[in-house]
Design a protein around this motif. Structure first.
Motif, PDB file in Angstrom:
ATOM      1  N   ASP A 232       1.091  -1.105   0.001  1.00 46.66           N
ATOM      2  CA  ASP A 232       0.038  -0.206  -0.053  1.00 46.66           C
ATOM      3  C   ASP A 232       0.962   1.243  -0.081  1.00 46.66           C
ATOM      4  OD1 ASP A 232      -1.638   1.992   0.668  1.00 46.66           O
ATOM      5  OD2 ASP A 232      -3.024   1.057   1.929  1.00 46.66           O
ATOM      6  N   ARG A 233       0.921   1.802  -1.220  1.00 48.37           N
ATOM      7  CA  ARG A 233       1.816   3.031  -1.235  1.00 48.37           C
ATOM      8  C   ARG A 233       2.030   4.008  -0.413  1.00 48.37           C
ATOM      9  NH1 ARG A 233       2.046   4.535  -7.379  1.00 48.37           N
ATOM     10  NH2 ARG A 233       2.531   2.320  -7.425  1.00 48.37           N
ATOM     11  N   ASP A 234       0.538   4.430  -0.045  1.00 47.93           N
ATOM     12  CA  ASP A 234       0.224   5.593   0.791  1.00 47.93           C
ATOM     13  C   ASP A 234       0.684   5.327   2.415  1.00 47.93           C
ATOM     14  OD1 ASP A 234      -0.681   7.136  -1.188  1.00 47.93           O
ATOM     15  OD2 ASP A 234      -2.685   6.451  -0.752  1.00 47.93           O
ATOM     16  N   LEU A 235       0.389   4.088   2.888  1.00 53.07           N
ATOM     17  CA  LEU A 235       1.092   3.637   4.096  1.00 53.07           C
ATOM     18  C   LEU A 235       2.242   3.519   4.266  1.00 53.07           C
ATOM     19  CD1 LEU A 235      -0.155   2.584   6.816  1.00 53.07           C
ATOM     20  CD2 LEU A 235      -0.119   0.216   5.890  1.00 53.07           C
ATOM     21  N   VAL A 236       2.939   2.681   3.029  1.00 58.00           N
ATOM     22  CA  VAL A 236       4.503   2.712   3.093  1.00 58.00           C
ATOM     23  C   VAL A 236       5.066   4.058   3.232  1.00 58.00           C
ATOM     24  CG1 VAL A 236       6.430   1.962   1.654  1.00 58.00           C
ATOM     25  CG2 VAL A 236       4.207   0.358   1.906  1.00 58.00           C
ATOM     26  N   LYS A 237       4.473   5.032   2.619  1.00 59.00           N
ATOM     27  CA  LYS A 237       5.186   6.220   2.543  1.00 59.00           C
ATOM     28  C   LYS A 237       5.292   6.982   3.885  1.00 59.00           C
ATOM     29  CE  LYS A 237       4.831  11.049   0.809  1.00 59.00           C
ATOM     30  NZ  LYS A 237       5.039  11.381   2.018  1.00 59.00           N
ATOM     31  N   LYS A 238       4.345   6.673   4.880  1.00 62.63           N
ATOM     32  CA  LYS A 238       4.229   7.059   6.164  1.00 62.63           C
ATOM     33  C   LYS A 238       5.305   6.386   6.951  1.00 62.63           C
ATOM     34  CE  LYS A 238      -0.680   8.230   6.130  1.00 62.63           C
ATOM     35  NZ  LYS A 238      -2.027   7.976   6.496  1.00 62.63           N
ATOM     36  N   PHE A 239       5.369   5.117   6.859  1.00 62.33           N
ATOM     37  CA  PHE A 239       6.530   4.317   7.627  1.00 62.33           C
ATOM     38  C   PHE A 239       8.058   4.790   7.136  1.00 62.33           C
ATOM     39  CE2 PHE A 239       3.239   1.334   8.832  1.00 62.33           C
ATOM     40  CZ  PHE A 239       3.695   0.850  10.070  1.00 62.33           C
ATOM     41  N   ALA A 240       8.062   5.148   5.592  1.00 62.31           N
ATOM     42  CA  ALA A 240       9.344   5.661   5.189  1.00 62.31           C
ATOM     43  C   ALA A 240       9.549   6.992   5.693  1.00 62.31           C
ATOM     44  CB  ALA A 240       9.195   5.778   3.743  1.00 62.31           C
ATOM     45  N   ASP A 241       8.609   7.819   5.881  1.00 66.48           N
ATOM     46  CA  ASP A 241       9.072   9.170   6.455  1.00 66.48           C
ATOM     47  C   ASP A 241       9.533   9.012   7.933  1.00 66.48           C
ATOM     48  OD1 ASP A 241       8.198  10.391   4.417  1.00 66.48           O
ATOM     49  OD2 ASP A 241       5.991  10.988   5.000  1.00 66.48           O
ATOM     50  N   GLU A 242       8.948   8.159   8.644  1.00 68.23           N
ATOM     51  CA  GLU A 242       9.507   7.964  10.031  1.00 68.23           C
ATOM     52  C   GLU A 242      10.831   7.248  10.015  1.00 68.23           C
ATOM     53  OE1 GLU A 242       9.362   7.437  14.286  1.00 68.23           O
ATOM     54  OE2 GLU A 242       8.432   8.846  12.901  1.00 68.23           O
ATOM     55  N   PHE A 243      11.001   6.372   9.345  1.00 72.71           N
ATOM     56  CA  PHE A 243      12.461   5.781   9.202  1.00 72.71           C
ATOM     57  C   PHE A 243      13.308   6.854   8.780  1.00 72.71           C
ATOM     58  CE2 PHE A 243      16.059   3.899   7.173  1.00 72.71           C
ATOM     59  CZ  PHE A 243      16.137   2.831   8.087  1.00 72.71           C
ATOM     60  N   GLN A 244      13.010   8.056   7.971  1.00 72.81           N
ATOM     61  CA  GLN A 244      13.933   8.699   7.589  1.00 72.81           C
ATOM     62  C   GLN A 244      14.150   9.781   8.652  1.00 72.81           C
ATOM     63  OE1 GLN A 244      12.318  10.452   3.855  1.00 72.81           O
ATOM     64  NE2 GLN A 244      14.250   9.895   2.892  1.00 72.81           N
ATOM     65  N   ARG A 245      13.108  10.184   9.482  1.00 70.42           N
ATOM     66  CA  ARG A 245      13.246  10.946  10.650  1.00 70.42           C
ATOM     67  C   ARG A 245      14.266  10.404  11.839  1.00 70.42           C
ATOM     68  NH1 ARG A 245      11.710  11.383  15.702  1.00 70.42           N
ATOM     69  NH2 ARG A 245      10.537   9.399  15.720  1.00 70.42           N
ATOM     70  N   LEU A 246      13.848   9.190  12.000  1.00 64.75           N
ATOM     71  CA  LEU A 246      14.893   8.600  12.876  1.00 64.75           C
ATOM     72  C   LEU A 246      16.275   8.358  12.489  1.00 64.75           C
ATOM     73  CD1 LEU A 246      12.523   5.386  13.870  1.00 64.75           C
ATOM     74  CD2 LEU A 246      13.268   6.975  15.325  1.00 64.75           C
ATOM     75  N   TYR A 247      16.464   8.167  10.955  1.00 59.67           N
ATOM     76  CA  TYR A 247      17.718   7.922  10.516  1.00 59.67           C
ATOM     77  C   TYR A 247      18.668   9.186  10.595  1.00 59.67           C
ATOM     78  CZ  TYR A 247      21.487   6.815   7.324  1.00 59.67           C
ATOM     79  OH  TYR A 247      22.696   6.601   6.699  1.00 59.67           O
ATOM     80  N   ILE A 248      17.897  10.559  10.252  1.00 62.12           N
ATOM     81  CA  ILE A 248      18.360  11.818  10.459  1.00 62.12           C
ATOM     82  C   ILE A 248      18.519  12.192  11.752  1.00 62.12           C
ATOM     83  CG2 ILE A 248      18.229  14.132   9.780  1.00 62.12           C
ATOM     84  CD1 ILE A 248      16.489  13.062   7.280  1.00 62.12           C
ATOM     85  N   GLU A 249      18.031  11.889  12.625  1.00 59.58           N
ATOM     86  CA  GLU A 249      17.847  12.489  13.815  1.00 59.58           C
ATOM     87  C   GLU A 249      19.042  11.651  14.988  1.00 59.58           C
ATOM     88  OE1 GLU A 249      14.410  12.686  16.260  1.00 59.58           O
ATOM     89  OE2 GLU A 249      13.393  13.976  14.864  1.00 59.58           O
ATOM     90  N   HIS A 250      19.345  10.680  14.563  1.00 63.56           N
ATOM     91  CA  HIS A 250      20.273   9.886  15.215  1.00 63.56           C
ATOM     92  C   HIS A 250      21.484   9.514  14.553  1.00 63.56           C
ATOM     93  CE1 HIS A 250      17.188   9.482  18.515  1.00 63.56           C
ATOM     94  NE2 HIS A 250      16.150   9.136  17.423  1.00 63.56           N
ATOM     95  N   SER A 251      21.754   9.829  13.181  1.00 60.79           N
ATOM     96  CA  SER A 251      22.845   9.505  12.768  1.00 60.79           C
ATOM     97  C   SER A 251      24.169  10.195  13.240  1.00 60.79           C
ATOM     98  CB  SER A 251      22.749   9.862  11.155  1.00 60.79           C
ATOM     99  OG  SER A 251      21.901   9.257  10.856  1.00 60.79           O
TER     100      SER A 251
END
Length: 251
Positions: A232-251
């Motif tokens: 489900d593209r819309d749902l996957v996008k929301k998870f991808a946005d959360e992943f990027q947030r975690l990745y950027i904030e904690h890198s």
């Protein structure tokens, strides 16, 4: 049977019917069907039954997947014949593979499922389906079998990122994870350092997500857990946005 129902029945047959469990091209078959469409073609020729005519199933597949579809022709025809419901008016004759119109390629088949058993097997299968990227965010990662599957995909050119909690219980595999993948460790925080990154999800090729209560740990196999999956593209996008947030904030 409506064309959409026919196609969904083909997909679910490949997903759940026992003969396909060990079929070595099951993943290719599912990917192809999920991106295709069905058209019924009524023929003027009559069968041996009175007033019954032949009918062909036209499988319209995306142009880049035509070669794959042709190599799977016999399996697709057998599957179509198995799913087809013969009536007094029509009987299945043949399967015809043709290109799907380009302007329909934006149509999306959405699939959602949830599992309570054999969760590890589903995660491993999801990893094996990856062609380009795997983004993993799990609080605990200590399951060596899943680690080995990720390593195999990396060796096939799949780019892998892992976000996990930075704590003692993750020390078992953390060195090997960092040696092989792009890893971000999220530090414990809060009073007494009792708050942690507690996500458990995995995004495959930015089009499929697995999420739920299941950590990628040895202990998780003995717990009562859930795993939801979604194409489900819309749902996957929301998870991808959360992943990027975690990745950027904690890198």
């Amino acid at each position: 049977m409506l064309p959409e129902v026919f196609l969904k029945t083909m997909i679910d047959t490949v997903k759940y019917d026992e003969p396909y469990e060990n079929y070595n091209r099951r993943t290719e078959l599912l990917t192809l069907l999920r991106k295709s469409m069905i058209i019924y073609n009524e023929r003027f020729q009559y069968t041996r039954k009175p007033n019954q005519r032949w009918e062909d199933i036209e499988l319209r597949v995306p142009v880049p997947m035509l070669k794959t579809a042709r190599s799977l022709y016999l399996e697709l025809k057998k599957l179509a014949a198995f799913v087809y419901i013969e009536t007094d008016e029509f009987a299945f004759r043949d399967l015809d593979i043709r290109p799907k119109p380009i302007d329909l390629d934006n149509e999306e088949i959405k699939e959602h499922d949830v599992l309570f058993d054999e969760i590890k097997d589903e995660i491993i299968q999801g990893i094996r389906n990856a062609k380009y990227t795997i983004w993993v965010a799990v609080a605990w990662f200590t399951d060596r079998d899943i680690f080995k599957e990720l390593l195999l995909r990396k060796n096939d050119g799949v780019h892998i990122r892992v976000i996990t909690s930075d704590e003692k219980s993750n020390r078992y595999l953390i060195d090997e994870l960092e040696q092989n993948f792009d890893v971000v460790k999220v530090k414990m925080r809060g009073y007494y350092l009792s708050n942690r990154m507690h996500d458990k999800f995995c995004i495959v090729d930015l089009e499929f997500v697995m999420h739920g209560s299941y950590n990628w740990s040895e202990n998780a196999r003995n717990n009562d857990e859930t795993l939801a999956t979604a194409l489900d593209r819309d749902l996957v996008k929301k998870f991808a946005d959360e992943f990027q947030r975690l990745y950027i904030e904690h890198s």
